[in-house]
Design an enzyme around this catalytic site. Structure first.
Site, PDB file in Angstrom:
ATOM      1  N   TYR A   1    -104.249  71.105  45.969  1.00  0.00           N
ATOM      2  CA  TYR A   1    -104.374  71.268  44.523  1.00  0.00           C
ATOM      3  C   TYR A   1    -103.441  70.211  43.946  1.00  0.00           C
ATOM      4  O   TYR A   1    -102.263  70.165  44.319  1.00  0.00           O
ATOM      5  CB  TYR A   1    -103.905  72.639  44.030  1.00  0.00           C
ATOM      6  CG  TYR A   1    -104.489  73.852  44.717  1.00  0.00           C
ATOM      7  CD1 TYR A   1    -105.832  73.900  45.087  1.00  0.00           C
ATOM      8  CD2 TYR A   1    -103.695  74.969  44.973  1.00  0.00           C
ATOM      9  CE1 TYR A   1    -106.359  75.025  45.698  1.00  0.00           C
ATOM     10  CE2 TYR A   1    -104.210  76.098  45.573  1.00  0.00           C
ATOM     11  CZ  TYR A   1    -105.541  76.122  45.943  1.00  0.00           C
ATOM     12  OH  TYR A   1    -106.058  77.241  46.557  1.00  0.00           O
TER      13      TYR A   1
ATOM     14  N   CYS B   1    -100.024  71.442  42.667  1.00  0.00           N
ATOM     15  CA  CYS B   1     -99.194  72.251  43.563  1.00  0.00           C
ATOM     16  C   CYS B   1     -97.965  71.446  43.992  1.00  0.00           C
ATOM     17  O   CYS B   1     -98.099  70.323  44.493  1.00  0.00           O
ATOM     18  CB  CYS B   1    -100.027  72.663  44.778  1.00  0.00           C
ATOM     19  SG  CYS B   1     -99.079  73.072  46.248  1.00  0.00           S
TER      20      CYS B   1
ATOM     21  N   PHE C   1     -95.973  71.760  46.539  1.00  0.00           N
ATOM     22  CA  PHE C   1     -95.935  71.489  47.977  1.00  0.00           C
ATOM     23  C   PHE C   1     -96.871  70.332  48.332  1.00  0.00           C
ATOM     24  O   PHE C   1     -96.553  69.494  49.177  1.00  0.00           O
ATOM     25  CB  PHE C   1     -96.298  72.749  48.765  1.00  0.00           C
ATOM     26  CG  PHE C   1     -95.314  73.876  48.583  1.00  0.00           C
ATOM     27  CD1 PHE C   1     -94.055  73.817  49.163  1.00  0.00           C
ATOM     28  CD2 PHE C   1     -95.627  74.978  47.809  1.00  0.00           C
ATOM     29  CE1 PHE C   1     -93.131  74.834  48.994  1.00  0.00           C
ATOM     30  CE2 PHE C   1     -94.711  76.010  47.630  1.00  0.00           C
ATOM     31  CZ  PHE C   1     -93.459  75.937  48.226  1.00  0.00           C
ATOM     32  N   CYS C   2     -98.029  70.286  47.670  1.00  0.00           N
ATOM     33  CA  CYS C   2     -98.969  69.173  47.894  1.00  0.00           C
ATOM     34  C   CYS C   2     -98.391  67.870  47.345  1.00  0.00           C
ATOM     35  O   CYS C   2     -98.533  66.805  47.955  1.00  0.00           O
ATOM     36  CB  CYS C   2    -100.308  69.467  47.211  1.00  0.00           C
ATOM     37  SG  CYS C   2    -101.112  70.972  47.786  1.00  0.00           S
TER      38      CYS C   2
END
Length: 282
Positions: free
Chosen positions: A14, A17, A19-20
């Site tokens: 995403y 996001c 973390f991404c």
């Protein structure tokens, strides 16, 4: 440097996001080409091939196809692969075994052992981390980004109904939604996340004004970097720099980001990170 085409990467993500965003910052800085598959956050059919149902997921092919899960595992494994020529990527990933644990809420989750370690031999370790303290510091602040900084994002970007609506407008615009899906996601999601952010605020023991926690956290980071280094990694970012930058970057364009820039000392470091990553991408 890797030979062209020797490592084929596909990132399932995403865009908004944190973390991404951490993984993208790492890949961009290291000049690694990768394809992006934007995952629909409602149906998630793009990752139906995987029993691991969260993002980011990185599919890597370095001779044989391999799935890497968890942002910190992805970063540690790929960084180890770039430095060490002794092991295949498959062998390196096996050093980060998933372990099933149960949260306080009784939910089963996977944790990954050693995820902040690079799996290097003594000679390689000396080259990357000339003194032990450098490695310890990098690991400490990578963990801090995952365990503390990332939990300040939602309570800050969904702090008020107006901010929640602006955040979801951004999420829908940047994400993968159908027209009707996007409409409902924007308005229902904004309402839901406004109330969820209040629960998160309570769970993580944040102050009434969650901006203060954000300001304190980023100033703590700036203090740790210090006045005599461009980055925590010295003249170039290390994995902690990339993690912190990746997390904070998802707020760009939102009120929380603008407030952070005005009320903290993060701006010079943040601009240096932007410049060095843009240069690497170019």
């Amino acid at each position: 440097q890797l030979p062209t085409g020797s490592l084929q990467l596909t990132l399932y993500q995403y865009k908004t996001c944190p973390f991404c965003s951490k993984v993208r910052a790492f890949l961009d800085y290291h000049g690694l080409p990768y394809e992006i598959v934007e995952v629909n956050p409602i149906m998630r059919k793009e990752i139906k091939f995987s029993s691991y149902r969260k993002v980011p997921i990185l599919l890597a092919n370095a001779g044989s196809p391999l799935q890497l899960n968890d942002s910190s595992v992805i970063i540690s494994a790929i960084k180890t692969y770039l430095i060490s020529k002794r092991n295949s990527l498959e062998e390196i990933v096996s050093f980060y075994p998933p372990m099933k644990t149960v949260t306080e809420q009784g939910k089963e989750v996977f944790e990954y052992g050693n995820k902040y370690w690079l799996m290097l031999d003594e000679k390689e370790t000396k080259r990357v981390y000339p003194v032990k303290e450098v490695r310890v510091e990098e690991m400490k602040w990578r963990k801090w980004a995952d365990d503390w900084l990332v939990h300040l994002i939602s309570p800050n970007v969904y702090r008020t109904p107006r901010e929640a609506l602006a955040s979801f407008d951004y999420i829908v615009r940047e994400g993968k939604f159908g027209t009707v899906e996007g409409f409902f996601a924007k308005y229902m999601g904004a309402v839901a996340m406004f109330f969820i952010s209040k629960r998160l605020k309570k769970r993580h023991h944040l102050q009434d004004n969650v901006r203060e926690d954000l300001y304190e956290a980023v100033n703590e980071w700036v203090k740790a970097v210090g006045k005599h280094r461009l980055f925590m990694g010295g003249n170039q970012p290390n994995l902690a720099d990339l993690a912190v930058y990746g997390v904070l970057r998802v707020m760009e364009g939102l009120e929380a980001f603008d407030d952070m820039m005005v009320h903290t000392k993060i701006q010079p470091w943040y601009q240096r990170m932007e410049e060095v990553i843009q240069k690497a991408e170019a």
